[in-house]
Design an enzyme around this catalytic site. Structure first.
Site, PDB file in Angstrom:
ATOM      1  N   ASP A  23       0.857  -1.191   0.000  1.00 57.14           N
ATOM      2  CA  ASP A  23       0.000   0.000   0.000  1.00 57.14           C
ATOM      3  C   ASP A  23       0.895   1.244   0.000  1.00 57.14           C
ATOM      4  O   ASP A  23       1.890   1.310   0.714  1.00 57.14           O
ATOM      5  CB  ASP A  23      -0.911   0.006   1.231  1.00 57.14           C
ATOM      6  CG  ASP A  23      -2.039   1.010   1.099  1.00 57.14           C
ATOM      7  OD1 ASP A  23      -3.205   0.606   0.984  1.00 57.14           O
ATOM      8  OD2 ASP A  23      -1.747   2.239   1.112  1.00 57.14           O
ATOM      9  N   HIS A  36     -10.208  -4.928  -3.466  1.00 57.40           N
ATOM     10  CA  HIS A  36      -8.887  -5.177  -2.897  1.00 57.40           C
ATOM     11  C   HIS A  36      -9.019  -5.622  -1.457  1.00 57.40           C
ATOM     12  O   HIS A  36      -9.836  -5.110  -0.695  1.00 57.40           O
ATOM     13  CB  HIS A  36      -7.986  -3.935  -2.992  1.00 57.40           C
ATOM     14  CG  HIS A  36      -8.643  -2.662  -2.566  1.00 57.40           C
ATOM     15  ND1 HIS A  36      -9.580  -2.010  -3.348  1.00 57.40           N
ATOM     16  CD2 HIS A  36      -8.527  -1.939  -1.435  1.00 57.40           C
ATOM     17  CE1 HIS A  36      -9.992  -0.925  -2.708  1.00 57.40           C
ATOM     18  NE2 HIS A  36      -9.381  -0.866  -1.551  1.00 57.40           N
TER      19      HIS A  36
HETATM   20  P1  5GP Z   1      -9.804   1.575   0.189  1.00 57.34           P
HETATM   21  O1  5GP Z   1     -10.053   2.780   1.044  1.00 57.34           O
HETATM   22  O2  5GP Z   1     -10.397   1.735  -1.192  1.00 57.34           O
HETATM   23  O3  5GP Z   1     -10.211   0.276   0.851  1.00 57.34           O
HETATM   24  O4  5GP Z   1      -8.236   1.455   0.062  1.00 57.34           O
HETATM   25  C1  5GP Z   1      -7.498   2.029  -0.971  1.00 57.34           C
HETATM   26  C2  5GP Z   1      -6.044   1.873  -0.584  1.00 57.34           C
HETATM   27  O5  5GP Z   1      -5.249   2.089  -1.749  1.00 57.34           O
HETATM   28  C3  5GP Z   1      -5.570   2.866   0.470  1.00 57.34           C
HETATM   29  O6  5GP Z   1      -5.044   2.165   1.592  1.00 57.34           O
HETATM   30  C4  5GP Z   1      -4.509   3.690  -0.248  1.00 57.34           C
HETATM   31  O7  5GP Z   1      -3.432   4.046   0.579  1.00 57.34           O
HETATM   32  C5  5GP Z   1      -4.082   2.772  -1.381  1.00 57.34           C
HETATM   33  N1  5GP Z   1      -3.613   3.442  -2.593  1.00 57.34           N
HETATM   34  C6  5GP Z   1      -4.146   4.548  -3.183  1.00 57.34           C
HETATM   35  N2  5GP Z   1      -3.465   4.869  -4.298  1.00 57.34           N
HETATM   36  C7  5GP Z   1      -2.479   3.942  -4.430  1.00 57.34           C
HETATM   37  C8  5GP Z   1      -1.450   3.728  -5.391  1.00 57.34           C
HETATM   38  O8  5GP Z   1      -1.295   4.469  -6.368  1.00 57.34           O
HETATM   39  N3  5GP Z   1      -0.605   2.690  -5.192  1.00 57.34           N
HETATM   40  C9  5GP Z   1      -0.741   1.839  -4.107  1.00 57.34           C
HETATM   41  N4  5GP Z   1       0.137   0.841  -4.012  1.00 57.34           N
HETATM   42  N5  5GP Z   1      -1.714   2.002  -3.192  1.00 57.34           N
HETATM   43  C10 5GP Z   1      -2.568   3.024  -3.345  1.00 57.34           C
END
Ligand code: 5GP
Length: 117
Positions: free
Chosen positions: A33, A103
């Site tokens: 992440d 994810h």
């Molecule tokens: P959600 O809130 O959708 O469950 O989690 C999205 C996750 O994606 C977050 O923990 C955020 O830090 C991560 N994230 C956002 N943009 C990127 C990116 O460009 N690369 C990576 N590796 N993680 C990302």
């Protein structure tokens, strides 16, 4: 929910955005992440274009299983299998989902709080 093929994870899967992958098989890809919420914070994504858990169907059963098995293997590799870890799939607004490609978060390396906020 429509799948957004211009999303970050779609681009990562197509190799358009480089990432530190830690695990890959025919069904899933896992990488760090970018903004870790714990000492270990890995995202495991399916290779199929599925925006949220709501769009999972019976055809995805093997892939869903691979997401959890990948998390278990990565937890062992990262040295948190014995101390413990958490797996989370945020879904839509109330679940806190920000990116609309399913994810699984693998979090560990510190004591997690319960219940989550
Ligand atoms: P959600 O809130 O959708 O469950 O989690 C999205 C996750 O994606 C977050 O923990 C955020 O830090 C991560 N994230 C956002 N943009 C990127 C990116 O460009 N690369 C990576 N590796 N993680 C990302």
């Amino acid at each position: 929910m429509e799948y957004d093929s211009n999303g970050i994870f779609a681009k990562i899967l197509r190799g358009e955005i480089p990432t530190n992958s830690v695990y890959e098989n025919e069904n899933v890809l896992a990488f760090e992440d970018i903004n870790p919420k714990a000492p270990v914070h890995i995202l495991i994504i399916p290779k199929a274009d599925v925006p949220t858990v709501n769009e999972f169907g019976p055809e995805h059963k093997e892939m869903i299983g691979d997401m959890i098995l990948a998390a278990k293997e990565i937890a062992a590799e990262k040295g948190i299998a014995e101390s413990g870890y958490r797996m989370v799939i945020n879904t839509l607004d109330d679940g806190g989902q920000e990116l609309y490609h399913v994810h699984l978060h693998l979090l560990g390396g510190r004591r997690m709080k319960w219940p989550p906020g």
